[in-house]
Design a protein around this motif. Structure first.
Motif, mmCIF file in Angstrom:
data_model
loop_
_atom_site.group_PDB
_atom_site.id
_atom_site.type_symbol
_atom_site.label_atom_id
_atom_site.label_comp_id
_atom_site.label_asym_id
_atom_site.label_seq_id
_atom_site.Cartn_x
_atom_site.Cartn_y
_atom_site.Cartn_z
ATOM 1 N N PHE A 121 10.190 25.323 -5.211
ATOM 2 C CA PHE A 121 10.847 24.365 -6.107
ATOM 3 C C PHE A 121 12.323 24.679 -6.331
ATOM 4 C CE2 PHE A 121 6.522 23.227 -7.567
ATOM 5 C CZ PHE A 121 6.647 21.854 -7.469
ATOM 6 N N GLU A 172 16.115 22.609 -8.084
ATOM 7 C CA GLU A 172 16.586 21.461 -8.863
ATOM 8 C C GLU A 172 17.740 20.790 -8.131
ATOM 9 O OE1 GLU A 172 17.236 22.758 -12.919
ATOM 10 O OE2 GLU A 172 15.224 23.631 -12.975
ATOM 11 N N LYS A 216 18.443 14.466 -10.230
ATOM 12 C CA LYS A 216 16.989 14.256 -10.247
ATOM 13 C C LYS A 216 16.411 14.949 -11.467
ATOM 14 C CE LYS A 216 16.024 13.395 -5.438
ATOM 15 N NZ LYS A 216 15.124 13.503 -4.335
ATOM 16 N N GLU A 217 15.551 14.228 -12.144
ATOM 17 C CA GLU A 217 15.016 14.751 -13.396
ATOM 18 C C GLU A 217 14.054 15.919 -13.155
ATOM 19 O OE1 GLU A 217 12.245 13.460 -17.021
ATOM 20 O OE2 GLU A 217 12.826 11.844 -15.655
ATOM 21 N N LYS A 218 13.229 15.773 -12.115
ATOM 22 C CA LYS A 218 12.200 16.788 -11.883
ATOM 23 C C LYS A 218 12.544 17.683 -10.691
ATOM 24 C CE LYS A 218 8.492 13.916 -13.625
ATOM 25 N NZ LYS A 218 7.600 12.823 -13.215
ATOM 26 N N PRO A 219 12.118 18.929 -10.744
ATOM 27 C CA PRO A 219 12.310 19.810 -9.586
ATOM 28 C C PRO A 219 11.597 19.241 -8.351
ATOM 29 C CG PRO A 219 11.615 21.069 -11.504
ATOM 30 C CD PRO A 219 11.448 19.634 -11.855
ATOM 31 N N LYS A 259 13.634 25.104 -14.908
ATOM 32 C CA LYS A 259 12.428 24.284 -14.705
ATOM 33 C C LYS A 259 11.763 24.619 -13.374
ATOM 34 C CE LYS A 259 14.040 19.964 -16.677
ATOM 35 N NZ LYS A 259 14.412 18.622 -16.215
ATOM 36 N N LEU A 275 7.955 26.554 -12.629
ATOM 37 C CA LEU A 275 6.880 26.030 -11.774
ATOM 38 C C LEU A 275 6.508 27.038 -10.692
ATOM 39 C CD1 LEU A 275 7.996 22.326 -11.251
ATOM 40 C CD2 LEU A 275 5.970 23.109 -12.471
#
Ligand code: FES
Ligand code: FES
Lengths: 221, 172
Positions: free
Chosen positions: A52, A54, A58-61, A81, A85
């Motif tokens: 993962f 970032e 983009k909001e999510k990884p 973030k 994960l």
């Protein structure tokens, strides 16, 4: 092929259009934890959930092994973030893993050690209950030893044996906690289709597949 | 579950298995998507999926044997071992689990000397687990030859096995 430029951890990097982020980063000396990908596999399984990162905007990884690089992309491989994960995925993975580095042939060259170090966590975490698999070791091959208890099910060996070499001696069997990399009908390697080329051993990230004579192998290559 | 049919099949049986499998394969196209329906048909005919059948099917579909094995072991409905004369199904549903169904399963395993999904070498018993058979009040339940037995604790396992033994002695 068009060349594009992107920024990873503040470093400006040029890459070929269409490449996957993971391999671009690794090729430029930026480490991202990964287990299940192989560069020549154009259909990454994205199963290990360790890579993962970032991406700005983009909001999510996203998983680096499936993310195609684009011009002007800005990537942070150390975002909170993303690391959270990756750490959880790694801890879950290690909760069913036998950890015995002192007696392991891969000690020092093991990718699990590298990942733990990179994520700054222990190989043995207490966050999840540890359940070990206790499967028999297959010592029948004259070239390597297979210890399924140390296998992380990344699938690199399975892919190489089937897709790169066209042999298809190994694959996944069973489901859930019982899932295991094995031969047809769970036979010993010596009785299977295995041709003892050792390619699976070369891609194994950890101590599951190790050459019987580790020293000579290193000297050879 | 492991294959223990190596011990229980003879060369004659193996030849028969291959022939029966080929018979069934005639009705199918060589599409990989046919794998599951083929497995169902072959198991329907043979009662399980012997090694020779797996190899025939793999050859027919031009896929490695491990792929067939992979699919068989993924689904609960497929068996790698021949059915025994008596079937033992230990319930591991929520209620039975709470009442120690897994201890019952261990007792069966120990007494029969086999693991889940296996058959005793004399083909008297096969052992497997099931999830809730709908009579939770009787937990822990073991379904013996399609009949649910209640409160099957390890001592009752011995009792049930003794009953089979007595029956066998009467017949002989
Ligand atoms: S390398 Fe990306 S998910 Fe495994
Ligand atoms: S849980 Fe066993 S019968 Fe319902």
């Amino acid at each position: 092929m068009k060349t594009i430029s992107l920024t990873i951890d503040g470093k400006r990097i040029s890459a070929n259009e269409g490449e996957k982020l993971l391999w671009v980063a690794l090729g430029n000396g930026i480490y991202i934890p990964n287990l299940c990908g192989l560069q020549d596999n154009s259909q990454p399984p994205a199963a290990c959930r360790l890579c993962f990162v970032e991406v700005e905007g983009k909001e999510k990884p996203v998983t680096a092994c499936t993310e195609t690089v684009t011009d002007g992309m800005v990537i942070d491989t150390r975002g909170g973030k993303a690391l959270r994960l990756a750490r959880t995925a790694f801890e879950l993975l290690m909760s069913s893993q036998q950890v015995d580095c002192a007696h392991c042939a891969k000690n020092g060259s093991c990718e699990l050690q590298q990942i733990a170090h990179h994520l700054n966590i222990k190989l043995k975490s207490n966050r999840f209950r540890r359940i070990l698999r206790e499967l028999p070791i297959d010592d029948s091959s004259s070239v390597f030893t297979y210890d399924p208890n140390k296998c992380v099910l990344c699938g690199r060996c399975v892919w190489v044996c089937r897709e790169r070499l066209g042999i298809g001696a190994i694959g996944f069997a069973y489901r859930g906690f019982q899932r295991v990399v094995t031969t047809f009908a769970g036979e010993a390697f010596a009785d299977s289709k295995c041709q003892e080329c050792g390619e699976c051993v070369r891609v194994c990230p950890c101590g599951a597949l190790v050459f019987k004579n580790d020293k000579t192998e290193e000297e050879q290559t | 579950m492991a294959i223990n049919n190596k011990e229980v099949t003879t060369t004659e049986e193996q030849a028969k298995v291959r022939q029966k499998t080929r018979q069934i394969l005639k009705r199918f196209g060589r599409k990989q998507g046919n794998l599951v329906p083929i497995l169902q048909k072959v198991q329907g005919k043979l009662g399980y999926l012997p090694r020779e059948a797996m190899l025939e099917i793999a050859k027919f579909l031009s896929i490695p044997g491990i792929d067939v094995y992979s699919v068989i072991t993924f689904y609960n409905q497929f068996r790698l071992n021949p059915p025994g004369k008596h079937s033992i199904r230990v319930c591991l549903g929520t209620a039975c689990h709470m009442k120690g169904g897994y201890i019952t399963l261990d007792a069966w395993k120990r007494r029969l000397g086999i693991d889940r999904g296996e058959t005793t070498p004399d083909r008297e018993f096969d052992l497997d687990s099931v999830a809730c058979v709908g009579c939770c009040v009787m937990a822990p339940v073991t379904v013996v030859d399609a009949k649910p037995q209640g409160k099957v604790e390890p001592t009752k396992v011995d009792g049930l096995l003794l009953a089979f033994e007595i029956e066998r002695e009467k017949k002989s």
